[in-house]
Scaffold this motif. Sequence first.
Motif, PDB file in Angstrom:
ATOM      1  N   GLY A 104     -20.148  -6.388  -2.400  1.00 33.68           N
ATOM      2  CA  GLY A 104     -19.597  -7.652  -1.940  1.00 33.68           C
ATOM      3  C   GLY A 104     -18.179  -7.531  -1.428  1.00 33.68           C
ATOM      4  O   GLY A 104     -17.736  -6.454  -0.989  1.00 33.68           O
ATOM      5  N   ASN A 105     -17.438  -8.627  -1.483  1.00 34.68           N
ATOM      6  CA  ASN A 105     -16.076  -8.674  -0.954  1.00 34.68           C
ATOM      7  C   ASN A 105     -15.057  -8.270  -2.014  1.00 34.68           C
ATOM      8  O   ASN A 105     -15.091  -8.765  -3.139  1.00 34.68           O
ATOM      9  CB  ASN A 105     -15.742 -10.089  -0.471  1.00 34.68           C
ATOM     10  CG  ASN A 105     -16.658 -10.535   0.648  1.00 34.68           C
ATOM     11  OD1 ASN A 105     -17.185  -9.712   1.393  1.00 34.68           O
ATOM     12  ND2 ASN A 105     -16.860 -11.834   0.766  1.00 34.68           N
ATOM     13  N   VAL A 106     -14.145  -7.391  -1.645  1.00 30.73           N
ATOM     14  CA  VAL A 106     -13.023  -7.007  -2.504  1.00 30.73           C
ATOM     15  C   VAL A 106     -11.744  -7.430  -1.797  1.00 30.73           C
ATOM     16  O   VAL A 106     -11.423  -6.930  -0.710  1.00 30.73           O
ATOM     17  CB  VAL A 106     -13.006  -5.489  -2.786  1.00 30.73           C
ATOM     18  CG1 VAL A 106     -11.802  -5.132  -3.652  1.00 30.73           C
ATOM     19  CG2 VAL A 106     -14.299  -5.049  -3.463  1.00 30.73           C
ATOM     20  N   LEU A 107     -11.019  -8.352  -2.393  1.00 31.18           N
ATOM     21  CA  LEU A 107      -9.786  -8.886  -1.815  1.00 31.18           C
ATOM     22  C   LEU A 107      -8.605  -8.145  -2.425  1.00 31.18           C
ATOM     23  O   LEU A 107      -8.459  -8.095  -3.650  1.00 31.18           O
ATOM     24  CB  LEU A 107      -9.688 -10.384  -2.103  1.00 31.18           C
ATOM     25  CG  LEU A 107      -8.480 -11.139  -1.530  1.00 31.18           C
ATOM     26  CD1 LEU A 107      -8.482 -11.102  -0.013  1.00 31.18           C
ATOM     27  CD2 LEU A 107      -8.481 -12.583  -2.039  1.00 31.18           C
ATOM     28  N   ILE A 108      -7.742  -7.562  -1.581  1.00 30.82           N
ATOM     29  CA  ILE A 108      -6.622  -6.748  -2.071  1.00 30.82           C
ATOM     30  C   ILE A 108      -5.300  -7.310  -1.556  1.00 30.82           C
ATOM     31  O   ILE A 108      -5.081  -7.412  -0.347  1.00 30.82           O
ATOM     32  CB  ILE A 108      -6.756  -5.278  -1.618  1.00 30.82           C
ATOM     33  CG1 ILE A 108      -8.109  -4.694  -2.075  1.00 30.82           C
ATOM     34  CG2 ILE A 108      -5.621  -4.450  -2.181  1.00 30.82           C
ATOM     35  CD1 ILE A 108      -8.324  -3.247  -1.649  1.00 30.82           C
ATOM     36  N   PHE A 109      -4.413  -7.685  -2.486  1.00 31.25           N
ATOM     37  CA  PHE A 109      -3.041  -8.102  -2.155  1.00 31.25           C
ATOM     38  C   PHE A 109      -2.153  -6.872  -2.292  1.00 31.25           C
ATOM     39  O   PHE A 109      -2.031  -6.291  -3.379  1.00 31.25           O
ATOM     40  CB  PHE A 109      -2.566  -9.201  -3.107  1.00 31.25           C
ATOM     41  CG  PHE A 109      -3.291 -10.504  -2.933  1.00 31.25           C
ATOM     42  CD1 PHE A 109      -2.769 -11.511  -2.131  1.00 31.25           C
ATOM     43  CD2 PHE A 109      -4.494 -10.737  -3.572  1.00 31.25           C
ATOM     44  CE1 PHE A 109      -3.426 -12.719  -1.969  1.00 31.25           C
ATOM     45  CE2 PHE A 109      -5.173 -11.939  -3.422  1.00 31.25           C
ATOM     46  CZ  PHE A 109      -4.633 -12.927  -2.619  1.00 31.25           C
ATOM     47  N   ALA A 110      -1.528  -6.446  -1.177  1.00 30.60           N
ATOM     48  CA  ALA A 110      -0.751  -5.212  -1.177  1.00 30.60           C
ATOM     49  C   ALA A 110       0.474  -5.363  -0.290  1.00 30.60           C
ATOM     50  O   ALA A 110       0.642  -6.359   0.428  1.00 30.60           O
ATOM     51  CB  ALA A 110      -1.615  -4.054  -0.712  1.00 30.60           C
ATOM     52  N   ASP A 111       1.332  -4.324  -0.319  1.00 32.36           N
ATOM     53  CA  ASP A 111       2.557  -4.350   0.484  1.00 32.36           C
ATOM     54  C   ASP A 111       2.303  -3.908   1.921  1.00 32.36           C
ATOM     55  O   ASP A 111       2.932  -4.399   2.852  1.00 32.36           O
ATOM     56  CB  ASP A 111       3.618  -3.449  -0.154  1.00 32.36           C
ATOM     57  CG  ASP A 111       4.119  -3.999  -1.473  1.00 32.36           C
ATOM     58  OD1 ASP A 111       4.221  -5.233  -1.609  1.00 32.36           O
ATOM     59  OD2 ASP A 111       4.412  -3.191  -2.380  1.00 32.36           O
ATOM     60  N   ASN A 112       1.411  -2.948   2.100  1.00 39.92           N
ATOM     61  CA  ASN A 112       1.142  -2.413   3.440  1.00 39.92           C
ATOM     62  C   ASN A 112      -0.221  -1.719   3.454  1.00 39.92           C
ATOM     63  O   ASN A 112      -0.851  -1.524   2.403  1.00 39.92           O
ATOM     64  CB  ASN A 112       2.248  -1.438   3.868  1.00 39.92           C
ATOM     65  CG  ASN A 112       2.525  -0.399   2.795  1.00 39.92           C
ATOM     66  OD1 ASN A 112       1.633   0.358   2.414  1.00 39.92           O
ATOM     67  ND2 ASN A 112       3.758  -0.392   2.290  1.00 39.92           N
ATOM     68  N   LYS A 113      -0.668  -1.329   4.652  1.00 35.68           N
ATOM     69  CA  LYS A 113      -1.985  -0.705   4.793  1.00 35.68           C
ATOM     70  C   LYS A 113      -2.058   0.650   4.101  1.00 35.68           C
ATOM     71  O   LYS A 113      -3.106   1.035   3.571  1.00 35.68           O
ATOM     72  CB  LYS A 113      -2.328  -0.557   6.279  1.00 35.68           C
ATOM     73  CG  LYS A 113      -2.602  -1.873   6.986  1.00 35.68           C
ATOM     74  CD  LYS A 113      -3.048  -1.633   8.414  1.00 35.68           C
ATOM     75  CE  LYS A 113      -3.394  -2.950   9.106  1.00 35.68           C
ATOM     76  NZ  LYS A 113      -3.844  -2.739  10.503  1.00 35.68           N
ATOM     77  N   ALA A 114      -0.929   1.372   4.110  1.00 35.97           N
ATOM     78  CA  ALA A 114      -0.936   2.704   3.500  1.00 35.97           C
ATOM     79  C   ALA A 114      -1.243   2.640   2.005  1.00 35.97           C
ATOM     80  O   ALA A 114      -1.870   3.548   1.454  1.00 35.97           O
ATOM     81  CB  ALA A 114       0.413   3.385   3.731  1.00 35.97           C
ATOM     82  N   SER A 115      -0.818   1.552   1.352  1.00 39.25           N
ATOM     83  CA  SER A 115      -0.989   1.452  -0.096  1.00 39.25           C
ATOM     84  C   SER A 115      -2.427   1.189  -0.511  1.00 39.25           C
ATOM     85  O   SER A 115      -2.767   1.343  -1.685  1.00 39.25           O
ATOM     86  CB  SER A 115      -0.082   0.345  -0.649  1.00 39.25           C
ATOM     87  OG  SER A 115      -0.425  -0.910  -0.096  1.00 39.25           O
ATOM     88  N   ILE A 116      -3.285   0.792   0.437  1.00 41.95           N
ATOM     89  CA  ILE A 116      -4.681   0.523   0.075  1.00 41.95           C
ATOM     90  C   ILE A 116      -5.660   1.469   0.760  1.00 41.95           C
ATOM     91  O   ILE A 116      -6.868   1.371   0.537  1.00 41.95           O
ATOM     92  CB  ILE A 116      -5.078  -0.930   0.418  1.00 41.95           C
ATOM     93  CG1 ILE A 116      -5.041  -1.144   1.933  1.00 41.95           C
ATOM     94  CG2 ILE A 116      -4.190  -1.921  -0.296  1.00 41.95           C
ATOM     95  CD1 ILE A 116      -5.601  -2.490   2.348  1.00 41.95           C
ATOM     96  N   ALA A 117      -5.144   2.382   1.575  1.00 41.13           N
ATOM     97  CA  ALA A 117      -6.030   3.282   2.322  1.00 41.13           C
ATOM     98  C   ALA A 117      -6.901   4.104   1.381  1.00 41.13           C
ATOM     99  O   ALA A 117      -8.121   4.215   1.573  1.00 41.13           O
ATOM    100  CB  ALA A 117      -5.206   4.196   3.218  1.00 41.13           C
ATOM    101  N   GLY A 118      -6.283   4.690   0.357  1.00 45.38           N
ATOM    102  CA  GLY A 118      -7.036   5.516  -0.581  1.00 45.38           C
ATOM    103  C   GLY A 118      -8.049   4.715  -1.375  1.00 45.38           C
ATOM    104  O   GLY A 118      -9.160   5.187  -1.654  1.00 45.38           O
ATOM    105  N   ILE A 119      -7.677   3.481  -1.734  1.00 41.78           N
ATOM    106  CA  ILE A 119      -8.584   2.611  -2.487  1.00 41.78           C
ATOM    107  C   ILE A 119      -9.795   2.247  -1.645  1.00 41.78           C
ATOM    108  O   ILE A 119     -10.939   2.314  -2.099  1.00 41.78           O
ATOM    109  CB  ILE A 119      -7.850   1.336  -2.940  1.00 41.78           C
ATOM    110  CG1 ILE A 119      -6.705   1.698  -3.893  1.00 41.78           C
ATOM    111  CG2 ILE A 119      -8.813   0.355  -3.594  1.00 41.78           C
ATOM    112  CD1 ILE A 119      -5.835   0.527  -4.263  1.00 41.78           C
TER     113      ILE A 119
END
Length: 302
Positions: A69-84
């Motif tokens: 399903g949908n995973v909503l991620i609140f982050a500072d920038n794209k680099a911080s969620i790339a690995g996730i």
Amino acid sequence: MDNNRTKREIIQLVESRRITSEEGFQRLKELRRKQADVQTAGKRERLFFSPVWQESIPGSIEKSASIAGNVLIFADNKASIAGISEKLKGDSGGSNIRIVSVFAGEKYEKRDTDTFAINPKSRDDYRSLFTTLRKDRGVPGHILHLRSKDPFESDESLIKKQMGISFFSVFHLCQELLEQKIQGTIQILYFYSGSTEKRQPLFSALSGFFKALRMENPHVAGRTIALSDWNEIPEIVSDELKILNREDICYRDGKRLTLRLAEFHLETDAPKSMLFKQRGVYLITGGAGGLGLAISEHIVKQ
């Protein structure tokens, strides 16, 4: 105390009709209760408990089958969620999971299908975000909050900034969730920089907020997760999203720790004296009477 004499006095009061037989019976029962308390007082053991961090292995914990399903991620920038994003899509085969990113901005903005910007302090921006999500693919089942990476600072201006990206951000998010017609459970994982030795009061306090929220709506399951090394977060997120319990977690030196209550022996485990800072400021609440004064005097003597 001469219990026999006391018992005789009660009987004499009944015989002289100074008290009724019912009242005499109640007095005898109370006398017997007091005698039992005196006899067992020395045998009673006082139990104390203190919260301690204990290792908890993810492999031994009940888990859901998979993440979808949908995973909503609140982050500072794209680099911080790339690995996730790469890790979650890899675990699921990439076909049944959608990663939606939300970054901080001046106002609500839909940048592309799966990327948004909001003002973290704006309640209206969260409403706009969920209105769009609901129309597109529905309310997300998993939410990651990754914006509390800075250590706690006592400076007033920094505290206000940290409150904006931590508590008020989560508060507005949960306000909006409570207005949604939730089907099933929405999982919120709130990550922050911390350890068992260096607690972060602004961030770790959200644990109490999530517990209160759970009583208001059991469909919203929030947990706090303290990290000492953010480089490990892709693997941690993958594990924690599958875990079904609602315990608060701390990752330190590659180990997963949970907060448990352990028995505390006052005679051996307690420090000999309480430590207070020189020229420290201490707030005593609910102590307007003699107890508050006694505690204040004790602190001053230390």
